[in-house]
Design a protein around this motif. Structure first.
Motif, PDB file in Angstrom:
ATOM      1  N   PHE A  85       0.835  -1.222   0.000  1.00  0.00           N
ATOM      2  CA  PHE A  85       0.000   0.000   0.000  1.00  0.00           C
ATOM      3  C   PHE A  85       0.858   1.254   0.000  1.00  0.00           C
ATOM      4  O   PHE A  85       0.383   2.349  -0.238  1.00  0.00           O
ATOM      5  CB  PHE A  85      -1.025  -0.002   1.153  1.00  0.00           C
ATOM      6  CG  PHE A  85      -0.435  -0.051   2.548  1.00  0.00           C
ATOM      7  CD1 PHE A  85       0.065   1.091   3.155  1.00  0.00           C
ATOM      8  CD2 PHE A  85      -0.394  -1.257   3.251  1.00  0.00           C
ATOM      9  CE1 PHE A  85       0.598   1.050   4.441  1.00  0.00           C
ATOM     10  CE2 PHE A  85       0.141  -1.306   4.541  1.00  0.00           C
ATOM     11  CZ  PHE A  85       0.645  -0.158   5.140  1.00  0.00           C
ATOM     12  N   LYS A 105     -12.021   3.059   1.643  1.00  0.00           N
ATOM     13  CA  LYS A 105     -11.571   2.235   0.519  1.00  0.00           C
ATOM     14  C   LYS A 105     -10.194   1.619   0.766  1.00  0.00           C
ATOM     15  O   LYS A 105      -9.812   0.655   0.115  1.00  0.00           O
ATOM     16  CB  LYS A 105     -11.494   3.095  -0.749  1.00  0.00           C
ATOM     17  CG  LYS A 105     -12.856   3.489  -1.261  1.00  0.00           C
ATOM     18  CD  LYS A 105     -12.762   4.062  -2.672  1.00  0.00           C
ATOM     19  CE  LYS A 105     -14.110   4.601  -3.113  1.00  0.00           C
ATOM     20  NZ  LYS A 105     -13.995   5.732  -4.030  1.00  0.00           N
ATOM     21  N   ARG A 106      -9.455   2.227   1.674  1.00  0.00           N
ATOM     22  CA  ARG A 106      -8.066   1.847   1.874  1.00  0.00           C
ATOM     23  C   ARG A 106      -7.877   0.424   2.365  1.00  0.00           C
ATOM     24  O   ARG A 106      -6.920  -0.232   2.020  1.00  0.00           O
ATOM     25  CB  ARG A 106      -7.493   2.765   2.947  1.00  0.00           C
ATOM     26  CG  ARG A 106      -6.437   3.654   2.435  1.00  0.00           C
ATOM     27  CD  ARG A 106      -5.875   4.395   3.580  1.00  0.00           C
ATOM     28  NE  ARG A 106      -6.193   5.809   3.433  1.00  0.00           N
ATOM     29  CZ  ARG A 106      -5.722   6.743   4.244  1.00  0.00           C
ATOM     30  NH1 ARG A 106      -4.967   6.413   5.267  1.00  0.00           N
ATOM     31  NH2 ARG A 106      -6.034   7.995   4.040  1.00  0.00           N
ATOM     32  N   ASP A 140      -8.230  -3.949   0.439  1.00  0.00           N
ATOM     33  CA  ASP A 140      -7.192  -4.858  -0.024  1.00  0.00           C
ATOM     34  C   ASP A 140      -5.858  -4.415   0.538  1.00  0.00           C
ATOM     35  O   ASP A 140      -5.662  -3.243   0.796  1.00  0.00           O
ATOM     36  CB  ASP A 140      -7.126  -4.822  -1.560  1.00  0.00           C
ATOM     37  CG  ASP A 140      -7.723  -6.085  -2.140  1.00  0.00           C
ATOM     38  OD1 ASP A 140      -7.370  -7.172  -1.635  1.00  0.00           O
ATOM     39  OD2 ASP A 140      -8.542  -5.969  -3.079  1.00  0.00           O
ATOM     40  N   VAL A 147      -3.896  -1.589  -1.888  1.00  0.00           N
ATOM     41  CA  VAL A 147      -4.438  -0.328  -2.404  1.00  0.00           C
ATOM     42  C   VAL A 147      -3.430   0.775  -2.065  1.00  0.00           C
ATOM     43  O   VAL A 147      -3.209   1.075  -0.889  1.00  0.00           O
ATOM     44  CB  VAL A 147      -5.798   0.006  -1.751  1.00  0.00           C
ATOM     45  CG1 VAL A 147      -6.303   1.356  -2.246  1.00  0.00           C
ATOM     46  CG2 VAL A 147      -6.803  -1.096  -2.023  1.00  0.00           C
TER      47      VAL A 147
END
Ligand SMILES: Cc1cc2nc3c(=O)[nH]c(=O)nc-3n(C[C@H](O)[C@H](O)[C@H](O)COP(=O)(O)OP(=O)(O)OC[C@H]3O[C@@H](n4cnc5c(N)ncnc54)[C@H](O)[C@@H]3O)c2cc1C
Ligand SMILES: Cc1ncc(C[n+]2csc(CCOP(=O)(O)OP(=O)(O)O)c2C)c(N)n1
Ligand code: SF4
Ligand code: SF4
Ligand code: SF4
Ligand SMILES: [Mg+2]
Lengths: 609, 351
Positions: free
Chosen positions: A166, A473-474, A477, A480
């Motif tokens: 990430f 949203k972070r 997965d 990301v």
């Protein structure tokens, strides 16, 4: 009957030698602070012109991995940036590097290539981290046959196994490693080197050890063994997450330690299902090792950072870890902020499901037999020369975290450049200490009245803030990428914040008529004309005294009319060019300084001993 | 002409004065003079003097005539009052303003052309009246604004840029002012701000008319070989004779001056001007001796600088004429203008 006699001081500071390449180099604070001496303002100007590919290539020459470093570099350049002497925040140097990498065109045909004819020398590189890759990058195009041995089934070293996706997407890593592999480098995965003696026997002309510092530090407190199933060593745990062996973690997680590894551990935990993550620090915030931006990012994800808690024991009930006991600390600080005393003011049990230990890394050289000929010194580390990176076995070189303990990627790159030079010298049977001296090339940026070849006007804009993927949203997965990169508008503003410190104020004393125009126009009062004296006295004579003695004070030759000297405090100069603009005789000129720092390719044509 | 602006940078450790202002708060618009003009240095020195004296910008008045020098009132103290008058008429406007409001600090800025040719009469009478103001005469030996004709301060034998030689004798503002009874007469050089800034401060604090004749080279029309007002010529022949420092009442006079050399002159505001003689036999308190010395040195081509004469004992215009110290704008209208009946009554008194 002359100008005041007091003006003609014969003694005092001798004229500054600006021909010394280090003089102007130091003025470019960011470049000086970068271990690989990346020419920051020059590449920022290219970005400003939309020449992303050119900016990328210029970066690559010194730091090899602009896309990777544009995301995760430790950024020693930013605290050094001159911008924060006039306002609070430095230029977002690192972010701009990423702009170049993200927006470049296909640059593959501009990269060095494997030559048609090899030079017959074989180099073994152990470990596929940034250090080995840099050595290969420098040597392969010169005809060296480079073989990298890596124990894992993927290359990249800690950049792949420990830095979470990430922060550094795999694609970016693969692309930049690929450029080097395409130079004809032989990468042997799943090939751990387990014996130095055996490798030495294979007859390589040189061996480079780039195996990093792969061992995480232990914390042996009561309960460590009993709770073992839920107590993890940070770097091993991150590695197992990267290889998808570990896919979950408990709801409540404690991270011990507050360095950069701790920041990656806490943020990774959140992505594996943890809901309550606490980073436990023994000391107050001013002693944290993590970079400020990593702390900021972790706190933005609601990680709690708890200070003044010193680990005491693991609490295990019925064979399961249920928490940790800490001593609550109090520290006495002196006025400079150093600890002069400490006391325990109580105890606290903090419940948890898992603990991750992130308190440091160590080197491990089990695979180097102690009778292989290499001398080991303090801390059981091999003896390595700080300039040549040569060990006590003449054809064995070290670099990156393996040389002097854990540092960071950009240091690994610089070690790689230097080791490559030494290996080349060694293979050519020259002195390994042979190096080409740095050089500086100056060229005037004047184009006409009020026209300079750089954007000289001061832009008061504040540092742009990196946009992030929204929190919700972070965590979906693990990979990301959180930072989105600058928008075109942000880039356009941020490039103008750079002061162009490599466009130097170059003074030609014989031309000066002592009219004081430059002194009056200078917006930061960093110039004056004064009788020569000792340096502390001269520093006080400026309207804004030159208090930062880490930064040079320029002192000119005696001026023609009065034999006084022009002095300039390099510290706060904005490189705005107004002095040169205002000077009626062009005694001041704004000249771009290109600091030439040689890599091994220059040694092939250059006249090294 | 310029097409760039000087940015305003808030330096973290910029010096602040008693009002909490920085030197940049005393600056003005970007100068449009030729790069290297001595006048710009003088401007910077004036700004610095006001800053160091912690004079509130809105309590200062700048008045000037016409010329490059006279333009400079736009380039400092942008928060102050100002009047760019007609050619040579600055002294009368200053006189009127000083009469109407004695509570402000007045600085007049003029050139050798503005003061010694067209404005000579006004200049002389402001001195005679002892108007409470500081008069900066930025002296470059030419009419800069109109492209370099000799002015009345050009020396005999000085050459123009095209090689023409000046034959008329110069008017020296310093000796002229001495002969007119001036009470504060100084000469300085734009290239020596260590001397000039303290002189401006002393001049602003002096009660009555102060004149500073500043040699201020014109880089475009009078800075060549053969000119006696060039940087090179001035640096070579200028000779500081008396250094002056203004010391406010609140500060003790520093004893660092060697005994016998420091002469304090007490001012009306309780502060003092400390004179430090660089030339042993020069006494700035003796008008006749000063006159003789300057004339003698001038004849040798030496440019004597510093505070050349001071007399704090004479009354200024307001005192001599028994003017009110209360600003006229604070009077109610009927008091200020008592009407035609009052005028008739007054006139009757003279019949
Ligand atoms: C959690 C974490 C986060 C970090 N974040 C950053 C960051 O954001 N920015 C930054 O600049 N730096 C960061 N670092 C540090 C950085 O990753 C290292 O300094 C850098 O990778 C060192 O490079 P290297 O080439 O010396 O070794 P490494 O990257 O450690 O690579 C060594 C390689 O050698 C292999 N190897 C070891 N022994 C053998 C053997 N006997 N045979 C074959 N192969 C072997 C290993 O598997 C590994 O692939 C971080 C480190 C950690 C632990
Ligand atoms: C009534 C009038 N006459 C003539 C002029 C033309 N003029 C403008 S400036 C100047 C001379 C200015 O000389 P000086 O005061 O020395 O100023 P400098 O430009 O040298 O600083 C003259 C004659 C004018 N503006 N007004
Ligand atoms: S470039 Fe010149 S004018 Fe600008 S800050 Fe530096 S010294 Fe001052
Ligand atoms: S502006 Fe030029 S000539 Fe004037 S003092 Fe500065 S360097 Fe010297
Ligand atoms: S013309 Fe002369 S006096 Fe006018 S601004 Fe230019 S240099 Fe100064
Ligand atoms: Mg003039």
């Amino acid at each position: 009957m002359n100008a005041p006699d007091g003006w003609k001081h014969k003694e005092g500071v001798p004229p500054t030698n600006t021909a010394d390449p280090d003089y102007f180099h130091k003025v470019v604070d960011c470049q000086w602070a970068c271990p690989a001496h990346t020419p920051v303002p020059a590449y920022i100007r290219l970005i400003a012109q939309g020449r992303f590919s050119d900016a990328y290539i210029l970066n690559r020459e010194s730091n090899v991995f602009p896309g990777i470093l544009g995301r995760v570099c430790d950024r020693p350049c930013e605290p050094a940036c001159r911008r924060d002497r006039v306002e609070d925040e430095p230029v977002a140097i690192c972010r701009l590097k990423r702009v170049a990498a993200d927006h470049k065109d296909d640059i593959t045909d501009r990269l060095p290539k494997k030559p048609d004819k090899m030079n017959g020398k074989r180099i073994a590189l152990i470990g596929a981290g940034p250090a080995s890759f840099t050595v290969a990058n420098d040597l392969a195009p010169l005809g060296y046959e480079c073989t990298i041995f890596e124990r894992f089934d993927v290359p990249g070293g800690l950049m792949r196994t420990n830095i979470p996706a990430f922060r550094l997407p795999e694609k970016v890593l693969a692309e930049e490693l690929g450029y080097i592999l395409d130079m004809g480098v032989d990468l042997r995965l799943n090939t751990p080197v387990s014996s130095m003696k055996a490798l030495l026997a294979e007859g390589y002309d040189a061996i480079f050890v780039g195996t990093g510092a792969p061992k995480g530090k232990e914390l042996n407190l009561p309960g460590r063994k009993e709770g073992g199933a839920n107590i993890h060593i940070g770097i091993d745990w991150l590695e197992s997450v990267a290889f998808e062996h570990t896919k979950s973690i408990g709801k409540k997680v404690l991270i011990i330690g507050v360095g950069n590894t701790a920041m990656d551990c806490c943020r990774t935990s959140l992505r594996l299902g943890a809901r309550d993550v606490k980073v436990m620090a023994r000391k107050p915030r001013s002693f944290f090792k993590a970079s400020p931006w990593e702390l900021e990012d972790a706190e933005a994800e609601n990680v709690e950072i708890i200070v003044n808690h010193s680990p005491k024991s693991f609490v295990v009930e019925k064979g399961t870890l249920v928490g940790m006991v800490f001593d609550k600390m109090e520290y006495q600080l002196d006025e400079k902020g150093a600890i002069i005393g400490q006391s325990i003011i109580g105890e606290e049990m903090i419940p948890c499901d898992d603990v991750i230990l992130a308190i440091g890394q160590e080197n491990a050289f089990e695979w180097i037999e102690r009778d292989a000929g290499l001398e080991f010194g303090k801390w059981d580390m091999p003896v390595v020369d700080e300039m040549t990176f040569q060990s006590t076995v003449p054809n064995v070189f070290f670099g990156g975290d393996a040389a002097f303990g854990p540092k960071n990627i950009i240091w690994a790159v610089e070690h790689g450049h230097q080791a490559a030079i030494s290996i080349h010298q060694f293979c050519k049977e020259r002195m390994v200490t042979g190096r080409l001296s740095n050089e500086v090339r100056l060229s005037s940026t004047k184009m006409g009245m009020f026209e300079w070849r750089y954007s000289n006007s001061f832009d008061g804009a504040e540092r742009r803030v990196m946009p992030h993927v929204e929190l919700a949203k972070r965590f979906k997965d693990l990979d990301v990428e959180v930072e989105l990169g600058f928008t075109p508008e942000q880039t356009a503003t941020e490039v103008q914040r750079c002061l162009n410190c490599d466009v130097q104020t170059v003074f030609d004393a014989p031309l000066c008529t002592e009219c004081d125009a430059c002194i009056d126009i200078c917006p930061v009062d960093c110039l004056t004309i004064t009788p020569n004296a000792d340096e502390p006295t001269l520093r006080q004579r400026l309207e804004t005294p030159a208090v930062n003695t880490e930064q040079a004070l320029f002192v000119s030759e005696a001026l023609p009319l009065t034999e006084r000297v022009m002095i300039k405090d390099e510290n706060i100069c904005l490189h705005c060019g107004l002095c040169a603009e205002r000077c009626p005789t062009a005694a001041w000129d704004m000249q771009e300084s290109e600091i030439i720092i040689h890599h091994v390719e220059d040694m092939v044509t250059g006249a090294a001993k | 002409m310029t097409s760039f602006a000087k940015p305003h940078i808030n330096l973290k450790h910029a010096k602040r004065n008693a009002l909490g202002l920085t030197r940049h708060d005393y600056e003005g618009a970007m100068s449009t003079l030729c790069a290297g003009c001595g006048h710009d240095s003088v401007t910077a020195c004036m700004a610095k003097a006001f800053f160091e004296l912690s004079i509130e910008p809105h309590r200062a008045v700048k008045i000037s005539g016409i010329g490059c020098s006279s333009k400079t009132t736009a380039y400092f103290l942008s928060e102050s009052h100002g009047n760019n008058t007609v050619h040579g008429r600055m002294p009368s406007v200053a006189t009127g303003a000083a009469a109407a409001n004695a509570g402000l600090t007045y600085i007049g800025v003029s050139g050798d052309g503005d003061s010694l040719s067209i404005g000579m009469g006004q200049f002389a009478h402001a001195i005679r009246r002892n108007v409470n103001m500081l008069y900066m005469l930025e002296n470059n030996g030419v009419y800069g604004l109109t492209k370099g004709q000799f002015s009345a301060s050009a020396d005999i034998g000085s050459k123009s840029k095209k090689g023409e030689v000046n034959l008329s004798p110069p008017i020296d503002p310093v000796t002229l002012a001495l002969s007119l009874g001036a009470t504060f007469v100084a000469r300085a050089f734009s290239g020596d701000r260590e001397q000039l800034v303290p002189l401006i401060k002393a001049g602003l604090k002096h009660n009555g008319f102060g004149l500073i004749d500043v040699i201020s080279p014109c880089v475009s029309f009078n800075d060549h070989v053969g000119s006696t007002k060039s940087y090179a010529h001035t640096y070579k022949y200028y000779h500081p004779a008396v250094h002056a420092d203004y010391v406010p009442m609140s500060e003790e006079i520093k004893t660092s001056y060697a005994a016998g050399e420091a002469v304090p002159v007490e001012l009306h505001d309780g502060g003092s001007i400390v004179l430090r003689k660089l030339d042993e036999d020069y006494d700035p308190r003796d008008r006749g001796a000063a006159y003789a010395q300057i004339a003698e040195r001038d004849a040798k081509g030496e440019i004597v600088t510093g505070l050349l004469y001071i007399d704090e004992s004479r009354e200024d215009m307001a005192a001599m004429n028994k003017l009110t110290s209360r600003p006229l704008n604070t009077f109610p209208y009927d008091e200020l203008c008592p009407g035609s009946d009052a005028l008739t009554a007054l006139q009757k008194g003279f019949r």
